[in-house]
Design a protein around this motif. Sequence first.
Motif, PDB file in Angstrom:
ATOM      1  N   LEU A  22       0.788  -1.132   0.079  1.00 41.43           N
ATOM      2  CA  LEU A  22       0.081   0.190  -0.032  1.00 41.43           C
ATOM      3  C   LEU A  22       0.873   1.130   0.034  1.00 41.43           C
ATOM      4  CD1 LEU A  22      -2.528   1.605   0.283  1.00 41.43           C
ATOM      5  CD2 LEU A  22      -2.557   1.118   2.649  1.00 41.43           C
ATOM      6  N   TYR A  26       0.329   3.541  -3.354  1.00 43.37           N
ATOM      7  CA  TYR A  26      -0.958   4.513  -3.052  1.00 43.37           C
ATOM      8  C   TYR A  26      -0.930   5.656  -4.506  1.00 43.37           C
ATOM      9  CZ  TYR A  26       2.173   8.144  -0.893  1.00 43.37           C
ATOM     10  OH  TYR A  26       2.924   9.211  -0.634  1.00 43.37           O
ATOM     11  N   LEU A  29      -2.728   4.681  -7.159  1.00 41.61           N
ATOM     12  CA  LEU A  29      -4.103   4.478  -6.900  1.00 41.61           C
ATOM     13  C   LEU A  29      -4.888   5.681  -6.981  1.00 41.61           C
ATOM     14  CD1 LEU A  29      -4.312   1.910  -3.822  1.00 41.61           C
ATOM     15  CD2 LEU A  29      -4.698   1.397  -6.475  1.00 41.61           C
ATOM     16  N   LEU A  31      -4.041   8.484  -5.134  1.00 41.88           N
ATOM     17  CA  LEU A  31      -4.273   9.081  -3.652  1.00 41.88           C
ATOM     18  C   LEU A  31      -3.018  10.097  -3.541  1.00 41.88           C
ATOM     19  CD1 LEU A  31      -5.120   5.829  -1.668  1.00 41.88           C
ATOM     20  CD2 LEU A  31      -6.730   7.576  -2.832  1.00 41.88           C
ATOM     21  N   LEU A  39      -6.612   7.636   5.066  1.00 40.16           N
ATOM     22  CA  LEU A  39      -6.725   6.076   5.089  1.00 40.16           C
ATOM     23  C   LEU A  39      -6.074   5.364   6.141  1.00 40.16           C
ATOM     24  CD1 LEU A  39      -7.705   3.995   3.284  1.00 40.16           C
ATOM     25  CD2 LEU A  39      -6.033   4.093   1.952  1.00 40.16           C
ATOM     26  N   LEU A  76     -12.244   9.363  -1.004  1.00 43.75           N
ATOM     27  CA  LEU A  76     -11.749   7.858  -0.797  1.00 43.75           C
ATOM     28  C   LEU A  76     -12.910   6.767  -1.359  1.00 43.75           C
ATOM     29  CD1 LEU A  76     -10.014   7.792   2.643  1.00 43.75           C
ATOM     30  CD2 LEU A  76      -8.738   7.927   0.267  1.00 43.75           C
ATOM     31  N   LYS A  79     -13.070   7.222  -5.228  1.00 49.49           N
ATOM     32  CA  LYS A  79     -11.939   6.502  -5.869  1.00 49.49           C
ATOM     33  C   LYS A  79     -12.180   5.056  -5.543  1.00 49.49           C
ATOM     34  CE  LYS A  79      -9.152  10.503  -5.748  1.00 49.49           C
ATOM     35  NZ  LYS A  79      -7.674  11.161  -5.339  1.00 49.49           N
ATOM     36  N   VAL A  81     -11.829   3.352  -3.024  1.00 52.06           N
ATOM     37  CA  VAL A  81     -10.726   2.888  -1.962  1.00 52.06           C
ATOM     38  C   VAL A  81     -11.283   2.272  -0.698  1.00 52.06           C
ATOM     39  CG1 VAL A  81      -8.536   3.477  -0.821  1.00 52.06           C
ATOM     40  CG2 VAL A  81      -8.973   4.250  -3.010  1.00 52.06           C
ATOM     41  N   LEU A 100     -10.035  -1.587  -1.430  1.00 52.94           N
ATOM     42  CA  LEU A 100      -8.687  -0.980  -1.513  1.00 52.94           C
ATOM     43  C   LEU A 100      -7.887  -2.538  -1.796  1.00 52.94           C
ATOM     44  CD1 LEU A 100      -6.291   0.511  -0.711  1.00 52.94           C
ATOM     45  CD2 LEU A 100      -6.286  -0.031   1.411  1.00 52.94           C
ATOM     46  N   LYS A 103      -8.547  -3.134  -5.626  1.00 57.73           N
ATOM     47  CA  LYS A 103      -7.724  -2.295  -6.518  1.00 57.73           C
ATOM     48  C   LYS A 103      -6.325  -2.756  -6.556  1.00 57.73           C
ATOM     49  CE  LYS A 103      -8.836   1.794  -6.861  1.00 57.73           C
ATOM     50  NZ  LYS A 103      -9.546   2.105  -8.234  1.00 57.73           N
TER      51      LYS A 103
END
Length: 228
Positions: A22, A26, A29, A31, A39, A76, A79, A81, A100, A103
């Motif tokens: 992660l 991230y 993703l 973020l 998160l 979040l 998206k 997540v 999450l 993904k």
Amino acid sequence: MKEKEMMIRWMEQGTTSVPNVLLENYKRLSLNEQEMMVLLHIYSYSQKGITFPSFEELSNRMSMSASDCAGCVKKLIQKQVVAIEQGSQTGYEFYSFEPLWNKLASLFESEARGQSVQQAMVEEKDLYSLFEEEFGRPLSSIECETLALWIDQDGHEPPVIKAALREAVLSMKLNFRYMDRILFEWKKQGIKTVEQAREQGKKFRKPAGAENVSRSEHAVPFYNWLEQ
């Protein structure tokens, strides 16, 4: 407060284990750092059994207002997540991290597929180059189409096709009709690897004779695939 008591209190607070995958991905993703920190705090709360922390609780840990935290949480969710779900037994809402993990898994699946496609393209390019080298000329359009059909329609892997080319060279029958028959017989016999193909070829090759026998005589097998 004594140092020992302080250490005990710190240990009682527990730790938050964050997957490196992660932290390393991230950005992929989409973020930003603020969303990532929100998160992580939601994740930290969940590991303590607080599955739906309020925006005020998140804000108390950060240099952001509760409304800013709410905005980050909304992003979040948009998206995909995190998701807000409701417990079937408790009826209480909680943050779910399943989106999450899905993904992240999809990210690596897509990456693996891309690498496989790239590897296949390299192998096919090498295969065409090898054929042209053995034939001593560029392949015709029909020969290129035949090669593509062996891969795409018949499902032969490039290394197996190379093994069929080797058999044709050893048999001194360097033509696509001969190789097509070899691949047809191998497929019928369930031969899918280079090792299996080599073992099959050895069964029908003339054993080595006396030392004065020429190299070409050693290489030519008795077996004729076209007579199958």
